[in-house]
Design a protein around this motif. Structure first.
Motif, PDB file in Angstrom:
ATOM      1  N   MET A  42      17.754 -39.338 -40.956  1.00 40.49           N
ATOM      2  CA  MET A  42      16.886 -40.348 -41.527  1.00 40.49           C
ATOM      3  C   MET A  42      16.985 -40.329 -43.044  1.00 40.49           C
ATOM      4  O   MET A  42      17.052 -39.270 -43.653  1.00 40.49           O
ATOM      5  CB  MET A  42      15.449 -40.078 -41.142  1.00 40.49           C
ATOM      6  N   ASP A  43      16.954 -41.487 -43.565  1.00 43.61           N
ATOM      7  CA  ASP A  43      17.022 -41.573 -45.016  1.00 43.61           C
ATOM      8  C   ASP A  43      15.618 -41.631 -45.615  1.00 43.61           C
ATOM      9  O   ASP A  43      14.618 -41.647 -44.907  1.00 43.61           O
ATOM     10  CB  ASP A  43      17.866 -42.773 -45.433  1.00 43.61           C
ATOM     11  N   GLY A  44      15.504 -41.689 -46.884  1.00 41.38           N
ATOM     12  CA  GLY A  44      14.231 -41.658 -47.601  1.00 41.38           C
ATOM     13  C   GLY A  44      13.342 -42.854 -47.302  1.00 41.38           C
ATOM     14  O   GLY A  44      12.119 -42.747 -47.268  1.00 41.38           O
ATOM     15  N   ILE A  45      13.964 -44.019 -47.080  1.00 44.63           N
ATOM     16  CA  ILE A  45      13.179 -45.226 -46.803  1.00 44.63           C
ATOM     17  C   ILE A  45      12.529 -45.124 -45.432  1.00 44.63           C
ATOM     18  O   ILE A  45      11.359 -45.479 -45.253  1.00 44.63           O
ATOM     19  CB  ILE A  45      14.070 -46.482 -46.909  1.00 44.63           C
ATOM     20  N   GLY A  46      13.236 -44.631 -44.442  1.00 39.94           N
ATOM     21  CA  GLY A  46      12.701 -44.490 -43.085  1.00 39.94           C
ATOM     22  C   GLY A  46      11.535 -43.514 -43.051  1.00 39.94           C
ATOM     23  O   GLY A  46      10.504 -43.765 -42.410  1.00 39.94           O
ATOM     24  N   ILE A  47      11.667 -42.402 -43.763  1.00 36.48           N
ATOM     25  CA  ILE A  47      10.577 -41.413 -43.814  1.00 36.48           C
ATOM     26  C   ILE A  47       9.387 -41.991 -44.564  1.00 36.48           C
ATOM     27  O   ILE A  47       8.236 -41.805 -44.173  1.00 36.48           O
ATOM     28  CB  ILE A  47      11.084 -40.105 -44.471  1.00 36.48           C
ATOM     29  N   GLY A  48       9.643 -42.725 -45.615  1.00 30.86           N
ATOM     30  CA  GLY A  48       8.570 -43.366 -46.378  1.00 30.86           C
ATOM     31  C   GLY A  48       7.792 -44.351 -45.517  1.00 30.86           C
ATOM     32  O   GLY A  48       6.554 -44.416 -45.582  1.00 30.86           O
ATOM     33  N   LEU A  49       8.503 -45.147 -44.707  1.00 28.73           N
ATOM     34  CA  LEU A  49       7.838 -46.092 -43.824  1.00 28.73           C
ATOM     35  C   LEU A  49       6.994 -45.376 -42.770  1.00 28.73           C
ATOM     36  O   LEU A  49       5.886 -45.810 -42.440  1.00 28.73           O
ATOM     37  CB  LEU A  49       8.867 -47.011 -43.148  1.00 28.73           C
ATOM     38  N   ILE A  50       7.508 -44.279 -42.250  1.00 33.32           N
ATOM     39  CA  ILE A  50       6.746 -43.506 -41.250  1.00 33.32           C
ATOM     40  C   ILE A  50       5.491 -42.925 -41.880  1.00 33.32           C
ATOM     41  O   ILE A  50       4.406 -42.956 -41.286  1.00 33.32           O
ATOM     42  CB  ILE A  50       7.638 -42.403 -40.629  1.00 33.32           C
ATOM     43  N   VAL A  51       5.606 -42.421 -43.091  1.00 32.80           N
ATOM     44  CA  VAL A  51       4.445 -41.861 -43.783  1.00 32.80           C
ATOM     45  C   VAL A  51       3.419 -42.952 -44.060  1.00 32.80           C
ATOM     46  O   VAL A  51       2.212 -42.767 -43.834  1.00 32.80           O
ATOM     47  CB  VAL A  51       4.885 -41.150 -45.097  1.00 32.80           C
ATOM     48  N   VAL A  52       3.856 -44.117 -44.527  1.00 31.98           N
ATOM     49  CA  VAL A  52       2.943 -45.223 -44.795  1.00 31.98           C
ATOM     50  C   VAL A  52       2.271 -45.666 -43.504  1.00 31.98           C
ATOM     51  O   VAL A  52       1.055 -45.896 -43.463  1.00 31.98           O
ATOM     52  CB  VAL A  52       3.690 -46.403 -45.482  1.00 31.98           C
ATOM     53  N   ALA A  53       3.024 -45.792 -42.423  1.00 35.15           N
ATOM     54  CA  ALA A  53       2.461 -46.194 -41.129  1.00 35.15           C
ATOM     55  C   ALA A  53       1.450 -45.165 -40.644  1.00 35.15           C
ATOM     56  O   ALA A  53       0.374 -45.522 -40.126  1.00 35.15           O
ATOM     57  CB  ALA A  53       3.574 -46.388 -40.105  1.00 35.15           C
ATOM     58  N   ALA A  54       1.760 -43.883 -40.825  1.00 36.17           N
ATOM     59  CA  ALA A  54       0.838 -42.819 -40.407  1.00 36.17           C
ATOM     60  C   ALA A  54      -0.446 -42.871 -41.226  1.00 36.17           C
ATOM     61  O   ALA A  54      -1.553 -42.707 -40.681  1.00 36.17           O
ATOM     62  CB  ALA A  54       1.515 -41.458 -40.541  1.00 36.17           C
ATOM     63  N   VAL A  55      -0.337 -43.119 -42.512  1.00 36.76           N
ATOM     64  CA  VAL A  55      -1.512 -43.212 -43.371  1.00 36.76           C
ATOM     65  C   VAL A  55      -2.369 -44.404 -42.961  1.00 36.76           C
ATOM     66  O   VAL A  55      -3.602 -44.306 -42.888  1.00 36.76           O
ATOM     67  CB  VAL A  55      -1.096 -43.300 -44.861  1.00 36.76           C
ATOM     68  N   VAL A  56      -1.737 -45.524 -42.662  1.00 35.40           N
ATOM     69  CA  VAL A  56      -2.474 -46.714 -42.233  1.00 35.40           C
ATOM     70  C   VAL A  56      -3.184 -46.443 -40.910  1.00 35.40           C
ATOM     71  O   VAL A  56      -4.366 -46.793 -40.744  1.00 35.40           O
ATOM     72  CB  VAL A  56      -1.539 -47.944 -42.130  1.00 35.40           C
ATOM     73  N   VAL A  57      -2.499 -45.838 -39.957  1.00 31.00           N
ATOM     74  CA  VAL A  57      -3.104 -45.536 -38.653  1.00 31.00           C
ATOM     75  C   VAL A  57      -4.280 -44.575 -38.829  1.00 31.00           C
ATOM     76  O   VAL A  57      -5.354 -44.784 -38.241  1.00 31.00           O
ATOM     77  CB  VAL A  57      -2.052 -44.964 -37.676  1.00 31.00           C
ATOM     78  N   VAL A  58      -4.121 -43.556 -39.647  1.00 29.62           N
ATOM     79  CA  VAL A  58      -5.215 -42.608 -39.887  1.00 29.62           C
ATOM     80  C   VAL A  58      -6.386 -43.304 -40.573  1.00 29.62           C
ATOM     81  O   VAL A  58      -7.550 -43.080 -40.219  1.00 29.62           O
ATOM     82  CB  VAL A  58      -4.715 -41.392 -40.707  1.00 29.62           C
ATOM     83  N   ALA A  59      -6.114 -44.180 -41.527  1.00 30.04           N
ATOM     84  CA  ALA A  59      -7.185 -44.903 -42.215  1.00 30.04           C
ATOM     85  C   ALA A  59      -7.941 -45.808 -41.239  1.00 30.04           C
ATOM     86  O   ALA A  59      -9.178 -45.869 -41.269  1.00 30.04           O
ATOM     87  CB  ALA A  59      -6.612 -45.719 -43.365  1.00 30.04           C
ATOM     88  N   VAL A  60      -7.227 -46.509 -40.365  1.00 26.95           N
ATOM     89  CA  VAL A  60      -7.874 -47.370 -39.375  1.00 26.95           C
ATOM     90  C   VAL A  60      -8.703 -46.531 -38.403  1.00 26.95           C
ATOM     91  O   VAL A  60      -9.836 -46.908 -38.055  1.00 26.95           O
ATOM     92  CB  VAL A  60      -6.831 -48.236 -38.633  1.00 26.95           C
ATOM     93  N   LEU A  61      -8.176 -45.404 -37.972  1.00 26.04           N
ATOM     94  CA  LEU A  61      -8.920 -44.534 -37.058  1.00 26.04           C
ATOM     95  C   LEU A  61     -10.179 -43.976 -37.720  1.00 26.04           C
ATOM     96  O   LEU A  61     -11.240 -43.919 -37.083  1.00 26.04           O
ATOM     97  CB  LEU A  61      -8.035 -43.397 -36.548  1.00 26.04           C
TER      98      LEU A  61
END
Length: 177
Positions: free
Chosen positions: A1-20
Motif C-alpha cells: 500500500m502506498d501513502g495515499i491508500g493508508i491516508g484514506l484508510i486513516v481518514v475513513a477510520a477517523v470519520v467512522v469513529v467520529a460518527v460512532l
C-alpha cells in the motif's frame, strides 16, 4: 500500500469513529431525556391525584351544606375527582379539564360564603399550582425529547431504540366561571 491508500484508510477510520461517538452521545442524551420525561410524568400524575383528593374533600364539605345547589356541585365534584383518579394518564386530559371547570364553578358559587374550611381553600390553591408546574415541566421534557428524537439522523440510525415518543399533556390551567 502506498501513502495515499493508508491516508484514506486513516481518514475513513477517523470519520467512522467520529460518527460512532456522535451516535453514542446522542443515544445517551435521548435516553436521559426519556428518563426525565418519565420522572416528570410521575410528578404530574402525583400532582393530579393530589388535586383530585383535595377536590373530593371540598365535595364532602359542600355536600354537608343546606343549599341544594352546593350539594349538587359537591356530588358532581366528587364524581369527577373519582373519575380523574381512575382514568389513565393518556386519557385524563378531558376529565381534568371538566374538573378544572367545576372547581371554577365552585369558587364562584361559594364566593362570599364559607362552605369549607380555610385549610381546604389553601390546599386546593396549592394543588392547582403544583398541577400547573408539573404540567409545564412535563411538557418541557416532552418538547426536548421530541426535538432530539425527530431529527432525521436519529430516526435513520434508530438511536431512540424502541421507546415510544411521549405526548404533550394539555389541560386548562386555571378556569374562572
Amino acid at each position: 500500500m502506498d501513502g495515499i491508500g493508508i491516508g484514506l484508510i486513516v481518514v475513513a477510520a477517523v470519520v467512522v469513529v467520529a460518527v460512532l461517538l456522535w451516535a453514542y452521545r446522542v443515544a445517551n442524551r435521548l435516553d436521559r431525556l426519556h428518563v426525565r420525561t418519565d420522572l416528570a410524568r410521575q410528578s404530574l400524575v402525583a400532582a393530579l391525584d393530589r388535586r383530585a383528593v383535595v377536590a373530593r374533600a371540598i365535595a364532602a364539605a359542600l355536600r354537608e351544606r343546606d343549599d341544594d345547589g352546593l350539594q349538587q356541585l359537591g356530588t358532581g365534584l366528587a364524581r369527577l375527582a373519582d373519575e380523574a383518579e381512575a382514568t389513565g394518564i393518556d386519557d385524563r386530559e378531558n376529565v381534568e379539564n371538566e374538573l378544572s371547570v367545576l372547581l371554577g364553578k365552585v369558587a364562584v358559587a361559594t364566593k362570599g360564603i364559607t362552605p369549607h374550611p380555610t385549610e381546604l381553600i389553601a390546599e386546593i390553591s396549592d394543588a392547582q399550582t403544583r398541577v400547573i408546574l408539573a404540567r409545564r415541566f412535563y411538557n418541557d421534557a416532552v418538547r426536548d425529547t421530541l426535538a432530539l428524537a425527530q431529527r432525521r439522523p436519529v430516526r435513520w440510525l434508530r438511536l431512540g431504540g424502541r421507546a415510544p415518543l411521549p405526548a404533550y399533556f394539555e389541560i386548562t390551567e386555571r378556569v374562572s366561571a
